[in-house]
Design a protein around this motif. Structure first.
Motif, PDB file in Angstrom:
ATOM      1  N   UNK A   1      -5.130   2.329   1.335  1.00 12.57           N
ATOM      2  CA  UNK A   1      -3.982   2.583   0.461  1.00 12.57           C
ATOM      3  C   UNK A   1      -3.032   1.383   0.447  1.00 12.57           C
ATOM      4  N   UNK A   2      -2.802   0.825   1.615  1.00 16.34           N
ATOM      5  CA  UNK A   2      -1.917  -0.335   1.700  1.00 16.34           C
ATOM      6  C   UNK A   2      -2.509  -1.544   0.976  1.00 16.34           C
ATOM      7  N   UNK A   3      -3.826  -1.711   1.050  1.00 14.64           N
ATOM      8  CA  UNK A   3      -4.481  -2.802   0.322  1.00 14.64           C
ATOM      9  C   UNK A   3      -4.298  -2.638  -1.186  1.00 14.64           C
ATOM     10  N   UNK A   4      -4.404  -1.383  -1.677  1.00 10.76           N
ATOM     11  CA  UNK A   4      -4.226  -1.120  -3.104  1.00 10.76           C
ATOM     12  C   UNK A   4      -2.800  -1.461  -3.545  1.00 10.76           C
TER      13      UNK A   4
ATOM     14  N   UNK B   1       5.229   3.857  -2.253  1.00 10.53           N
ATOM     15  CA  UNK B   1       4.642   2.578  -1.854  1.00 10.53           C
ATOM     16  C   UNK B   1       5.425   1.946  -0.702  1.00 10.53           C
ATOM     17  N   UNK B   2       6.758   1.993  -0.781  1.00 11.31           N
ATOM     18  CA  UNK B   2       7.572   1.440   0.302  1.00 11.31           C
ATOM     19  C   UNK B   2       7.350   2.207   1.606  1.00 11.31           C
ATOM     20  N   UNK B   3       7.240   3.528   1.477  1.00  3.64           N
ATOM     21  CA  UNK B   3       6.987   4.342   2.665  1.00  3.64           C
ATOM     22  C   UNK B   3       5.646   3.980   3.298  1.00  3.64           C
ATOM     23  N   UNK B   4       4.651   3.717   2.456  1.00  2.00           N
ATOM     24  CA  UNK B   4       3.325   3.341   2.955  1.00  2.00           C
ATOM     25  C   UNK B   4       3.364   1.955   3.596  1.00  2.00           C
TER      26      UNK B   4
END
Length: 565
Positions: free
Chosen positions: A534-537, A508-511
């Motif tokens: 993906x970032x919104x999720x 998640x941090x990488x995204x």
């Protein structure tokens, strides 16, 4: 942070080495050598002073260490100005900033740090989370392309970071822990998971570093580090650091005293088998604390209890605990002869655990048998591990080893005990409730694995007692933040039908790091692109959305504009 000019690599015989890492060649300077009389070994002290130029191998791009150790070196005029990257990674920063605000960490820490110190302290904690590293020498690289908490987002060198860590006092860390625990709700009944680990440290000027019993023995001294974790609210409460020679059992009672000092009364402790002792049980009774504790290994009194109740619950559907793949039963009895209270022994049987343990034992016996037969007719002695499972026959005259004979009763007993384990509680509860409570410590286990793997804290890279204590303090605050990230992502995962691989903390941090602001021709920073699905999720797990990112990006852009003026 590397400066934007080139200098000639210093010519100091035997003191300069080149090290290649991540497609770059770093110039390392040996500035001292320390002799350890006990180990009869000389330890070199080295520091990175620059990065070799790809165009000219005789030149390098220096950093602040170069200026420190070579203050008389000639530098190009007006070329040591530090700039900010034209591309800032902002996604993780926005999320972490919200968590810091939710926990009032700025307000709590501001009571113990001035404005400059506070920002740098938080930046070091966030740096360890985002980069999975705690080395001060790489912090300037992070500061170059990330927003910061420092006043006017000032970027500090690794030398300044080291000086800051050396200046942090025990009063500041103790004050923070007091305020942090004072702000917790002491009225609710909570269970605290207490866990410890050890960290390697080769520095010789740190009092708490001693040779002990490390989980992974690297032949270096260690110190122990423990954290008390609230399993109800899923957040770290306080930490301890103590010499490496002390074991977990002896330290537990001191931790219980600290819990009393922080005002916790309506609590229970969830402990692993390493803390099981009669003295610790009695001390928890004395303090009025309840406990949930796993029993050490194949403890004799538990084995007898298993054999007495074998066949009574292992296949009865009423005893099935589906969520954990086990069958369980609860038995009330005293823990030891002089025990004044009844305890609750929760016996469990797992088919998968039985299969694994039986396979492991059979394999171990077979390997031992082959090893023993290989040394037949040799004058050789074997350790207690072999004597536990075998009668070892020797020739009476020559004393050579002849052959092994299995101790069938011992092996069969262990096979019969495969798949069983026991949890003991001081309070009355069902086997299902007991295992649910014990398994709630999984989050604290992950917390510890994350501390070593994802906060870069497998080893401390410091040389003084003050810096070591400061790094542990920074690490704990980083742990509070990272734990919140983990909890939010886990809660969101439960709502999803599919389990996407980007909902772990590292992924998640990488995204989030892919959310960037770029400086355009008008010198204004703007979002580079829209927030992805993906970032919104991921953002949804923290109660955020794309509009929040746009708003924060606009505010950050204004802040950067003001800094330039």
């Amino acid at each position: 942070m590397y400066l934007d000019f080139l200098v000639r690599i210093p010519s100091v015989q035997g003191k300069i080495t080149l090290r290649e890492k991540n497609n770059a060649v770093y110039v390392v300077y040996e500035y001292d050598r320390i002799y350890d009389p006990e180990r009869q070994y000389t330890f070199p002290k080295r520091v990175t002073i620059g990065k070799q130029s790809q165009a000219d191998a005789a030149l390098m791009q220096p950093n602040q260490n170069f200026l420190k150790y070579f203050p008389d070196a000639e530098l190009p005029e007006e070329k040591n100005r530090i700039s900010r990257s034209s591309c800032l990674r902002v996604g993780a920063y926005f999320v972490i900033r919200k968590i810091i605000n939710d926990y009032n960490l700025l307000e709590i820490l501001s009571a113990y740090f001035d404005e400059k110190e506070l920002g740098l302290f938080l930046d070091l904690a966030v740096y360890s989370i985002v980069t999975e590293n705690n080395a001060a020498q790489y912090y300037p690289d992070y500061a170059y392309n990330h927003p910061l908490f420092t006043y006017r987002m000032k970027q500090y060198s690794d030398v300044t970071v080291s000086d800051f860590l050396s200046s942090v006092t025990d009063d500041q860390s103790v004050g923070f822990l007091n305020t942090w625990n004072e702000s917790r709700d002491h009225r609710e009944k909570i269970y605290i998971s207490y866990n410890s680990t050890n960290k390697n440290c080769q520095a010789g000027d740190i009092e708490m570093v001693e040779y002990g019993h490390p989980k992974v023995d690297m032949g270096v001294p260690i110190f122990n580090y423990a954290v008390a974790y609230d399993t109800n609210n899923r957040e770290p409460l306080f930490y301890e650091k103590y010499p490496g020679s002390l074991n977990d059992v002896s330290q537990l009672q001191f931790m219980l005293d600290k819990a009393i000092g922080y005002g916790y009364k309506k609590i229970g402790f969830i402990l692993d088998r390493g803390y099981f002792s009669r003295g610790n049980i009695q001390y928890m009774d004395k303090c009025g604390y309840s406990f949930v504790i796993m029993v050490k290994g194949m403890a004799t009194f538990v084995n007898e209890l298993v054999l007495e109740n074998q066949g009574k619950f292992e296949s009865k559907r009423a005893n099935n605990i589906y969520d954990y793949g086990v069958y369980g039963i609860t038995i009330k009895k005293k823990l030891y002869v002089t025990d004044e209270k009844d305890r609750y022994f929760h016996l469990y049987h797992s088919i998968s655990k039985e299969s694994s343990e039986r396979t492991g034992l059979e394999s171990r016996i077979n390997q031992m048998t082959m090893f023993l037969k290989k040394h037949s007719n040799e004058a050789k002695e074997f350790g207690p591990g072999f004597e536990k499972y075998f009668y070892l026959h020797y020739d009476e005259k020559s004393h050579t080893f002849l052959l092994p004979e299995e101790k069938a009763g011992i092996i069969e007993r262990e096979l019969n005990l495969s798949g069983y384990f026991c949890i003991i509680t001081s309070e009355k509860m069902s086997a299902k409730e007991a295992i649910e409570l014990y398994k709630s410590r999984d989050a604290s286990e992950k917390l510890f694995r994350g501390d070593k793997s994802y906060l870069g804290n497998k080893s401390l890279r410091v040389y003084t007692e003050e810096s070591a204590r400061a790094k542990i303090f920074v690490e704990f605050v980083g742990m509070i933040i990272r734990c919140r990230i983990y909890t939010c992502l886990k809660n969101e995962m439960k709502k999803l039908e599919k389990k996407p691989n980007y909902m772990t903390v590292p992924a998640a941090l990488k995204e989030l790091e892919k959310i960037e602001m770029v400086r355009q021709l008008d010198n204004v920073y703007r979002l580079d692109h829209a927030v992805t699905a993906n970032q919104k999720a991921i953002l949804k797990a923290f109660g955020l959305d794309a509009d929040y990112i746009k708003y924060r990006a606009t505010e950050l852009s204004k802040e950067l504009e003001e800094i330039k003026q």
